[in-house]
Every structure is written in structure tokens, then in C-alpha cells.
Enzyme design. Structure first.
Site, short mmCIF file in Angstrom:
data_model
loop_
_atom_site.label_atom_id
_atom_site.label_comp_id
_atom_site.label_asym_id
_atom_site.label_seq_id
_atom_site.Cartn_x
_atom_site.Cartn_y
_atom_site.Cartn_z
N ARG A 1 14.72 -20.84 19.69
CA ARG A 1 15.71 -20.92 18.43
C ARG A 1 15.29 -21.87 17.49
O ARG A 1 15.98 -22.42 16.56
CB ARG A 1 17.25 -21.22 18.71
CG ARG A 1 17.79 -20.04 19.57
CD ARG A 1 19.27 -20.29 19.55
NE ARG A 1 20.07 -19.40 20.52
CZ ARG A 1 20.25 -18.13 20.31
NH1 ARG A 1 20.21 -17.54 18.96
NH2 ARG A 1 20.95 -17.51 21.14
N GLY B 1 17.16 -11.91 14.46
CA GLY B 1 18.43 -11.72 13.85
C GLY B 1 18.75 -12.37 12.49
O GLY B 1 17.49 -12.93 11.76
N GLY B 2 19.92 -12.77 12.49
CA GLY B 2 19.85 -13.69 10.97
C GLY B 2 19.18 -14.97 10.75
O GLY B 2 18.77 -15.18 9.72
N THR C 1 16.31 -15.70 12.20
CA THR C 1 14.95 -15.44 11.94
C THR C 1 14.61 -14.83 10.60
O THR C 1 13.64 -15.27 10.08
CB THR C 1 14.67 -14.33 13.05
OG1 THR C 1 15.01 -14.78 14.28
CG2 THR C 1 13.15 -13.94 13.15
N ASP D 1 24.34 -8.53 19.14
CA ASP D 1 25.79 -8.57 18.14
C ASP D 1 25.92 -7.76 17.05
O ASP D 1 26.94 -7.44 16.18
CB ASP D 1 25.81 -9.97 17.29
CG ASP D 1 25.61 -10.92 18.37
OD1 ASP D 1 25.82 -11.02 19.58
OD2 ASP D 1 25.14 -12.42 18.01
N GLY E 1 29.09 -11.42 20.77
CA GLY E 1 28.80 -11.10 19.68
C GLY E 1 29.24 -11.95 18.64
O GLY E 1 29.20 -11.67 17.46
#
Ligand code: F6P
Length: 363
Positions: free
Chosen positions: A74, A111-112, A114, A136, A179
Site C-alpha cells: 500500500r 483501486g482508489g 492506486t 469492495d 467493503g
């Protein structure tokens, strides 16, 4: 020298990542005569130039594998922990790696978070494309993300199993789904498994309303209930408090609030037991929802997006997310979606279906 593309996986892993890597690698080679290089452990591996060539041998036999063969992290590109206690902007080193391999583009599967990192790399001249992955399903600009379908399958099977034991013991089973701050996973698996109550962050709940639903079921001859709760779901009072803290911009108070034990799924189950007189149990599905082999639907989606991604690269397109749109794809400008989250709309057909079936959202 053959033209080359770089690829990495970032953020939480998700079923379908390997199918996407395979699709990008195979289509790059067979349709465009390009080769693929994979960076290990997300943006960290790009910074450290830790890579692997992804040829036919490396891409063979990975379509059905869970996780990511590249590893993930991350790490943030502009604030990376490099071990000296001061997060640093490592984009210059990443650019150096990119140039050293003479890459045409970097494909980031994520996702967001990234998407935000990808845009930061575009800002320093690295052409990036992203593919939307996350269990999610909360990425803005795409119909769906890969990983979601598999997670719904896993969660549905788990709730099916909980159903029979809840029924036998006349219990309330409260099952917590992942989620993050959206309710897609709880909603999809809750409806698919016939949950009686579904709690999602988008619809703050009232414990009294949930208890009434459970008591009503008991009075009608069903002395058991399944409550599917998204990890981010909150009571009406907690949701108001969270908004207040968030509007005040008090990060520390917000972090404390998130950790409050009274906001836990265990606490909710205890409250329901007290109010209804029915024994209750909690199951937290956790990371099992992200593990294992991807569903055929996720493999198909990851393959479609991976192939389209190579077509876009061949056309010189970058700075975009390759999104799912109906049966096709769309290139969505990263600037339009960075920092946005796709929540469950309150008028979504799944919400309508659930309400029409008598499923309670606790509101
Ligand atoms: O974003 C995917 C996700 O699984 C969320 O549903 C969950 O909140 C989070 O990641 C868990 O993160 P970690 O793997 O770091 O515990």
C-alpha cells in the site's frame, strides 16, 4: 529491442489480478509484439527496480491463481516509508526505473488509492494506465471491479452455511463483511444468500428497527435471523457523529472514533440479544473474502480489461483507467475519478429488490 510495458499490482490483493497480468502480457505479445516487465510489491518494487520479465513461461498456469504473482503493497509514491522515519517522495527514482527499461507505459492494477498514485506518476511524466480491481467494488467510473464477483461468491457460500446453523439453534447470526466504506459486498452477498437484515454504510441503521424486524420474524414462526453487516455500517447516531468529526477535519478524533468498541459488530450482536431475547453469535469473514481462485466472471472481466489496456497503449493513450462499460470498455480520465468513491446509490436496483423482498436495512 522489442517495445516494453511495465506492470504492477498495488493496494489490497484481489481475485483476478493474475488473470489481468496474464491478459496484458499475452495480448501485448501476440497482438502488439510488445514484452511485459512486472515490478514486485507495488510501487515499492518500481522504486527499487525489483522486476521480473513476464514471458510465456511466467504467464502460464496463473489464470486461476488467487492473489498476485507480483506481490503488492500500500506504499504511496509521494510519501513512501523508506525506513528513516520521514516519508519521502520517491517518484524521481521510479521515473529512473521507467526510463532505464525504456517502457512505453506503466499498467497499475488497483483501486482508489492506486488511481491517486497513478495520477501522481503521470504528473512527473510517467504514462500510466490503471485497471480497476477490488473486492469492495467502490471504484468510480467503472460498472464493476474485478474481485467483487468472487468475493460475493465466497461470502454468499459462507452466509448459506451460517443460515442452517442459525436455523437449527434459533439464533441471530450477525455476519460481518468487508467493503471498506461501501456496502456493495454486504448487499450483493446478503441478497444472494437470503439475509433478513442488511446493514450498509450508505444507510445508517437504528438498532430498534433491526430488533423489531427480528421479533416480527419470530412472531411469524421464524425464530432465527441472519444479519449481514458491512464493516463500515453505522448507527444513525454514529453516522452523524462521524460526519461532524469529518467536517471539523479532526483526524485524531476521527481515528479514535473509528476504534470505538461500541461500534463493533460484537457490540451490535450483544444489543440485539438483549433487545430480542434471542441468543446471538458473530462471524467475521475477514480476509477469506479476498483469497483463492477467481470466479469465471472475474477472469472474464480481468481478461477483457487487460486486453483493452494493451490496445489503448498501442494507440498511445495513457492517464486513464480502463473501465468496464456494459459489455465493452471505456478509457476514463484519471483526473475525473481520483479521490472519488462509488457508493451504493439509495435508489440502486439491488436496494429496491431487497426492500421489495422485505429485507430490512435497519432504517
Ligand atoms: O480494499 C479491500 C479491503 O479488503 C477492504 O474491504 C478492507 O477494509 C481492507 O481491504 C482490509 O485491508 P488489509 O488487507 O490491509 O487488512
Amino acid at each position: 529491442m522489442a517495445r516494453s510495458i511495465g506492470i504492477l499490482t498495488a493496494g489490497g490483493d484481489s481475485p483476478g489480478l493474475n488473470a489481468a497480468i496474464r491478459a496484458v502480457g499475452k495480448a501485448a505479445d501476440k497482438a502488439h509484439g510488445m514484452q511485459l516487465i512486472g515490478f514486485r510489491d507495488g510501487f515499492r518494487g518500481l522504486m527499487q527496480n525489483r522486476f521480473i520479465r513476464l514471458g510465456g513461461e511466467e504467464l502460464a498456469g496463473i489464470l486461476d491463481r488467487g492473489g498476485t504473482i507480483l506481490g503488492t503493497s500500500r506504499a504511496k509514491v509521494h510519501k513512501m516509508d523508506v525506513g528513516n522515519g520521514t516519508p519521502a517522495d520517491m517518484r524521481p527514482l521510479m521515473r529512473k526505473t521507467f526510463e532505464q527499461h525504456q517502457l512505453e507505459a506503466l499498467v497499475c492494477l488497483g483501486g482508489g488509492g492506486t488511481i491517486k498514485n497513478a495520477l501522481r506518476l503521470e504528473d512527473v511524466g510517467i504514462p500510466v494506465l490503471t485497471l480497476p480491481k477490488t473486492i469492495d467494488n467502490d471504484v468510480d467510473g467503472t460498472d464493476v471491479t474485478f474481485g467483487y464477483d468472487t468475493a460475493v461468491n465466497i461470502a454468499t457460500e459462507a452466509i448459506d452455511r451460517l443460515h442452517s446453523t442459525a436455523h437449527s439453534h434459533h439464533r441471530i447470526v450477525v455476519v460481518e463483511l468487508m467493503g471498506h466504506n461501501t456496502g456493495w459486498l454486504a448487499l450483493g452477498s446478503g441478497i444472494a444468500s437470503g439475509a433478513d437484515v442488511i446493514l450498509i454504510p450508505e444507510i445508517p441503521y437504528d438498532v430498534e428497527a433491526i430488533s423489531e424486524k427480528i421479533l416480527h420474524r419470530r412472531a411469524s414462526g421464524s425464530p432465527f435471523s441472519i444479519v449481514a453487516v458491512a464493516e463500515g455500517a453505522m448507527s444513525i447516531a454514529d453516522s452523524a457523529e462521524r460526519s461532524r468529526l469529518s467536517n471539523e477535519g479532526d483526524g485524531d478524533a476521527l481515528a479514535e472514533f473509528e476504534k470505538e468498541p461500541t461500534r463493533s459488530t460484537e457490540h451490535l450482536a450483544e444489543e440485539l440479544e438483549e433487545r430480542t431475547g434471542l441468543e446471538s453469535r458473530v462471524t467475521i469473514l475477514g480476509h477469506i473474502q479476498r483469497g483463492g481462485t477467481p470466479s469465471p466472471a472475474d477472469r472474464l472481466l480481468a481478461t477483457r480489461l487487460g486486453v483493452a489496456c494493451t490496445d489503448f497503449i498501442a494507440e498511445g493513450i495513457h492517464g486513464v483507467m480502463v473501465a468496464a462499460r456494459g459489455d465493452g470498455v471505456a478509457a476514463v480520465d484519471l483526473k475525473e475519478i481520483a479521490g472519488k468513491r462509488r457508493s451504493v446509490p439509495l435508489d440502486h436496483p439491488m436496494v429496491h429488490s431487497a426492500r421489495s423482498l422485505g429485507i430490512s436495512f435497519g432504517d
